[in-house]
Design an enzyme around this catalytic site. Structure first.
Site, mmCIF file in Angstrom:
data_model
loop_
_atom_site.group_PDB
_atom_site.id
_atom_site.type_symbol
_atom_site.label_atom_id
_atom_site.label_comp_id
_atom_site.label_asym_id
_atom_site.label_seq_id
_atom_site.Cartn_x
_atom_site.Cartn_y
_atom_site.Cartn_z
ATOM 1 C CB CYS A 284 -1.005 -0.009 1.135
ATOM 2 S SG CYS A 284 -0.274 0.166 2.760
ATOM 3 C CG HIS B 242 -4.167 1.429 4.590
ATOM 4 N ND1 HIS B 242 -3.444 0.723 3.666
ATOM 5 C CD2 HIS B 242 -5.325 1.758 3.973
ATOM 6 C CE1 HIS B 242 -4.143 0.617 2.549
ATOM 7 N NE2 HIS B 242 -5.291 1.240 2.715
ATOM 8 C CG ASP C 205 -7.144 2.474 -0.543
ATOM 9 O OD1 ASP C 205 -6.314 1.971 -1.334
ATOM 10 O OD2 ASP C 205 -7.159 2.227 0.672
#
Ligand SMILES: [Zn+2]
Length: 443
Positions: free
Chosen positions: A237, A264, A281
């Protein structure tokens, strides 16, 4: 009840939602604070009876003042920013300052031009044009004065997001063996080689081919430079959010890099059309689904901090709509200190700006604060709507939760195309099978 309230509440009348939300919030706050007071009082009574303080000669003491909770209902009470004093707060400050540099690294016109050469611009702009026309037509069919859900530039980022996730970037847990393409097993960290270090990788993970006869080692440098990532096109990520955010910047959007303390990161893009920041995202191909992490993944979050070239903002309330369910204690620094740090970073980013620009950004900050406050209020109002009168009188909340539209949306997104990714990602994002780039098995 005051007559004005009665007038406002006549059935069929338009309800003043702000007023209603404020009243509900107030009522909910009272329920909570009564409960908290009871808890504190009983606790202080207990502690006093078990070990009386020396000066306490049996005179009844007033109950201990209710301490503000670390999150939720009282978060909206204005605090006076306070400079960090203790070591823990100073560490948090240094960390936030260093995180805040991420968006600054994308501000390189030459490299942004380079990035534009990688993006299939014609395809992106065509898709955006088409989608924005559809949204426009939809709005018009709903009647005059209706605004399209998203503007053209929003559709550009949406098209970029689809392309990025579906055909450009690859999720890699363990890199495949580049000799025989077999899966590999993690064996620890390696020191970066000079060329890896030159390209910005400070950490290199080491993997070994799972096939005994091969046994080749595979290096996985964790590149931190968005422009290097245009070539490597893989990562977890961190790499996804870094590279995608930079590309949003390249196509001309204002962009934020959002750091979450529960490991995250993601993107926010400013929608000029909607006059607000939108959650994006890239790993999830998620657009404007801020409840994805809580309602969707069932995560609890403490801090979500957004950084951009012209500011910094604590945006936790956008992602944690139901603090009772999804907030975790924020203990890295007192809240007043966090406010101070945010002010400090904002001031630094804006130090060379004109008065007008500063003024405009301050107005934007205020609008966003109002937006975030209203989100908390409306979710508290939603909670209150689940309480019966008896519950409110007795200070309980015992009703089973009713599904609300945002939760449903988040849940749907979880079961659609992204479930595959979540499955592969596994619990800690490790140990899942390799996902290879369809067109290039060496990745
Ligand atoms: Zn191998």
């Amino acid at each position: 009840m005051e007559p004005s309230h009665q007038a406002r509440r006549r059935p069929g009348d338009a309800v003043d939602t702000d007023q209603l939300a404020n009243e509900l919030t107030e009522r909910f706050r009272q329920v909570l604070s009564t409960k908290r007071m009871n808890e504190l009082t009983s606790r202080s009574v207990q502690s006093r009876s078990s070990s009386p303080a020396p000066r306490d000669f049996g005179t009844p003491q007033p109950p201990a003042p209710a301490l503000p909770p670390s999150y939720s209902s009282l978060r909206n009470i204005p605090l006076v920013p306070q400079a960090p004093q203790d070591a823990r707060s100073l560490r948090f400050k240094n960390m936030l300052h260093s995180l805040s540099n991420m968006p600054m690294r994308w501000e390189n016109p030459g490299l942004l031009d380079e990035a534009l050469r990688v993006i299939p611009l014609e395809q992106i702009y065509n898709e955006a044009e088409e989608e924005s026309q559809i949204l426009q037509a939809e709005a018009e069919s709903l009647g005059s004065g209706k605004k399209a859900a998203w503007g053209y530039q929003d559709c550009v980022v949406r098209a970029l997001l689809r392309w990025f996730k579906r055909s450009f970037f690859t999720w890699v847990n363990n890199p495949p063996c580049s000799r025989c393409y077999s899966p590999t097993i993690g064996v620890g960290m390696a020191a970066p080689l000079p060329d890896e270090q030159a390209r910005g990788a400070n950490q290199v993970e080491l993997y070994r081919c799972s096939v005994d006869q091969c046994g080749a080692f595979e290096r996985y440098p964790r590149y931190n430079d968005a422009f290097v990532l245009l070539q490597t096109r893989r990562g977890r990520c961190g790499e996804w959010a870094n590279c995608f955010s930079m590309l949003c910047r390249a196509v001309g959007s204002r962009v934020r890099w959002v750091w979450n303390s529960e490991d995250h990161v993601w993107t926010e893009v400013y929608s000029v059309h909607r006059k607000r920041w939108v959650h994006v995202d890239a790993c999830e191909e998620a657009w404007d689904k801020p409840r994805l992490y809580t309602d969707g993944w069932g995560k609890k979050l403490s801090y979500c901090i957004a950084f951009s070239v012209d500011g910094a903002m604590d945006v936790t309330r956008r992602y944690v709509r139901d603090p009772a369910k999804h907030a975790i204690e924020r203990n890295r620094a007192p809240e007043a200190v966090l406010l101070h740090i945010m002010d400090e970073i904002r001031a630094m980013r804006r130090s060379n700006m004109s008065k007008q620009d500063k003024f405009r950004l301050e107005g934007e900050d205020m609008r966003e604060n109002r937006e975030l406050r209203n989100q908390v209020i409306s979710s508290i109002a939603h909670e209150v709507s689940k309480l019966s009168v008896d519950d409110i009188l007795s200070g309980r909340s015992s009703r089973p939760p009713r599904p609300d539209p945002d939760t449903q949306k988040a849940l749907e997104s979880r079961t659609s195309g992204n479930s595959e990714w979540i499955r592969q990602r596994g619990e800690g994002g490790r140990g899942a099978p390799n996902q290879q780039h369809p067109r290039d098995p060496t990745r």
